[in-house]
Design an enzyme around this catalytic site. Structure first.
Site, PDB file in Angstrom:
ATOM      1  N   LYS A  90      -6.032 -20.203  24.954  1.00  0.00           N
ATOM      2  CA  LYS A  90      -6.316 -20.661  26.314  1.00  0.00           C
ATOM      3  C   LYS A  90      -7.804 -20.482  26.567  1.00  0.00           C
ATOM      4  CE  LYS A  90      -7.077 -19.281  30.300  1.00  0.00           C
ATOM      5  NZ  LYS A  90      -8.001 -20.286  30.865  1.00  0.00           N
ATOM      6  N   GLU A 144     -12.942  -7.751  24.320  1.00  0.00           N
ATOM      7  CA  GLU A 144     -14.407  -7.605  24.295  1.00  0.00           C
ATOM      8  C   GLU A 144     -14.937  -8.057  25.643  1.00  0.00           C
ATOM      9  OE1 GLU A 144     -15.766  -5.930  21.947  1.00  0.00           O
ATOM     10  OE2 GLU A 144     -13.813  -5.833  20.989  1.00  0.00           O
ATOM     11  N   CYS A 196     -23.192 -11.915  27.088  1.00  0.00           N
ATOM     12  CA  CYS A 196     -22.783 -10.517  27.236  1.00  0.00           C
ATOM     13  C   CYS A 196     -23.844  -9.599  26.675  1.00  0.00           C
ATOM     14  CB  CYS A 196     -21.460 -10.300  26.521  1.00  0.00           C
ATOM     15  SG  CYS A 196     -21.531 -10.817  24.817  1.00  0.00           S
ATOM     16  N   GLU A 238     -22.728  -5.794  36.140  1.00  0.00           N
ATOM     17  CA  GLU A 238     -23.112  -6.977  35.372  1.00  0.00           C
ATOM     18  C   GLU A 238     -23.306  -8.158  36.336  1.00  0.00           C
ATOM     19  OE1 GLU A 238     -20.235  -9.116  32.883  1.00  0.00           O
ATOM     20  OE2 GLU A 238     -21.669  -8.994  31.223  1.00  0.00           O
TER      21      GLU A 238
END
Ligand code: NAP
Length: 516
Positions: free
Chosen positions: A206, A287, A321, A416
């Site tokens: 997905k 992750e 990231c 973040e």
């Protein structure tokens, strides 16, 4: 058959005529195909559900890139069922055949490299080199994991006892749910799916809703390379419904997730449940995000350090990231570094990705809003040194921004942001810089710029992150050379593209033979 040694796919040089012309042509071809429909892929067949959503060009928000058929509960069921059926034969296909198939898929991707990159440029706003690197990484994953499975295929030797011989075999797990983010829209879903498939598992993938079209290139290459129906199934739709149903499904054996901390931690909990009909504990690799620090010490080569911060902090608009979103600087050079940085950052030209501007848009309106809010928070938590708002109209453009004099515990130094915003944090000395760098819940990447070998040794020992770079930028991890994954709230440290990655998708079985 022993394949030649693994080598990273070289990047295309777009400064030269042939590379540039090839990309211009691919952008024209894909540009003419925008608005195309993308069905689901279930059991080897395209599935049109009739319910669709659109992906949009973030560089030019009035352009639809793809019309994507959306899965419902029935398609999730059908995709898992197809993957389960395919597992019963795919699991017994010899590793050498699976490896050869991945290498054929790598070749097909290589041939369609420009076209795959062009979809990405339109769909997620990467500039040409970033998009090309994403396709190259997908090719690398195929080539690398194809070689890796050959290492695991014979099993491992075990010591024997008299009268007995023991074997250590690696078996696949079953159906793997692959759930991926939009920011590496080909490399990341490809890496997780290829890792699972080459081990003999089957996959329901997905991809992120914002990049649902780009991810199809991997399915196309694998299908054409001869992958049997049902080994890779692709469904699309909102993560909260489709992704969650997939993760919760009792016949799914493993979840390979890459994305945000919020979603990753939620899925970690969801995967721990054991609903009726489920006869295993699900395995999950997750992750997640980062708040990566780049330390610039007063014994650093400052020009290189500043270039590294700009590349790490603003490459693909800080939407990696691995992006360096905090620059931690020791006192002697703090003022000079911030000034040099601000000067470089102000010169970054912002514009449409298809026109290959160095800085493009952020992914969508929600991201634009969120980043702008963080910039306002930053203006209160520190001082604006460059950027500070929208950059231009027509797309989701934000001016590359630096906020200086930020405290290590400020929100913009802890959370973040995932946009072109870097917080400059003054440190008392090098030890303090290490402490600041380690002072978040994350632990993905880190960079240290200093020419002092003792400080480098200290950073090597004490900086707690999954990928540490000494005197180089924090982005651009290469398959094989920089296996990738983070500590703490950055994830399960599965080290994608590394020598132990495939173990995530395998379970060992021991067989002891008694001699008669
Ligand atoms: P995200 O919002 O967490 O989404 C990732 C994937 O999860 C998407 O496919 C999303 O679907 C799906 N999803 C969302 N909610 C879900 C739920 N409740 N159940 C199941 N699936 C769900 O992340 P993103 O915005 O796409 O990506 C950016 C994030 O990924 C950043 O935090 C970045 O640091 C991280 N990232 C980490 C790495 C790494 O290797 N550590 C690499 C790349 C990116 P929808 O798209 O439909 O919402």
């Amino acid at each position: 058959m022993t394949p030649p040694e693994f080598r990273n796919e070289p990047l295309v040089d777009f400064a030269k005529g042939p590379g540039r012309q090839a990309m211009e042509e691919a952008l024209r071809t894909v540009g003419a195909a925008l608005g195309r429909e993308f069905p689901l892929l279930i059991g080897g067949r395209p599935v049109r559900t009739g319910e669709t959503f659109r992906t949009v060009n973030p560089s030019q928000t009035d352009t639809v890139v793809a019309v994507v058929h959306q899965a419902g509960a029935g398609e999730v069921e059908a995709a898992v069922a197809a993957a389960l059926t395919a597992f019963e034969s795919w699991r017994w296909v010899p590793a050498e055949e699976r490896a050869a198939l991945l290498m054929r898929a790598a070749n097909l991707l290589r041939r369609r490299r420009m076209e795959a990159a062009a979809w990405m440029i339109y769909e997620v706003g990467k500039n040409w080199t970033e998009a090309d690197a994403d396709v190259a990484e997908a090719i690398d994953f195929a080539e690398y994991y194809a070689r890796e499975i050959l290492r695991y295929a014979p099993g491992r030797p075990l010591p024997s006892i008299p009268g007995e011989m023991s074997e250590y075999l690696y078996l696949p797990l079953g159906v793997v749910a692959v759930i991926s983010p939009w920011n590496f829209p080909l490399a990341i879903p490809a890496g997780m799916a290829l890792g699972a498939i080459v081990c003999g598992n089957t996959v329901v993938m997905k991809p992120a809703s914002d990049s649902a079209a780009t991810a199809h290139a991997i399915a196309d290459a694998l299908t054409e390379a001869g992958l049997p129906p049902g080994v890779l199934n692709v469904i699309a739709g909102p993560g909260g419904a489709v992704g969650e149903a997939l993760v919760a499904h009792p016949k799914v054996r493993m979840i390979a997730f890459t994305g945000s901390r919020d979603v990753g931690t939620h899925l970690f909990e969801l995967a721990a449940r054991t609903p009726p009909g489920q006869i295993w504990l699900k395995r999950i690799i997750a992750e997640m995000g980062g708040k990566n620090a780049i330390i610039v010490d007063d014994e650093a080569a400052l020009d290189e350090a500043v270039a590294g911060v700009v590349a790490s902090g603003y490459g693909y608009q800080g939407q990696k990231c691995s992006a360096g979103s905090r620059v931690v600087v020791t006192p002697k050079v703090y003022g000079e570094v911030v000034e040099m940085l601000a000067e470089r950052v102000r010169r970054l030209e912002v514009g449409p990705a298809p026109e290959n501007f160095p800085a493009g848009p952020v992914i969508n309106a929600r991201a634009e809003q969120k980043v702008l809010e963080y910039i306002e928070i930053g203006k209160r938590e520190g001082r604006l040194a460059a950027g500070g708002g929208r950059a231009r109209a027509g797309g989701h453009y934000i001016a590359p921004t630096i906020i200086m004099d930020v405290r290590p515990d400020a929100r913009i130094a802890q959370e973040e942001i995932f946009g072109p915003v870097v917080a400059a944090i003054p440190a008392r000395d090098f030890n303090d810089a290490i402490r600041i760098a380690n002072g978040t819940a994350y632990g993905l990447t880190g960079s240290v710029y200093t020419l002092n070998p003792e400080k480098l040794a200290k950073a090597r020992r004490e900086l707690m992150c999954g990928n540490l770079y000494l005197n180089r930028k924090s982005t651009g991890a290469l398959v094989g050379t920089h296996p990738f994954g983070g500590f703490n709230m950055s994830g399960t440290d599965s080290k994608a593209g590394g020598p132990e990655y495939l173990l995530n998708f395998l379970q060992p079985k021991v067989v002891a033979h008694k001699y008669w």
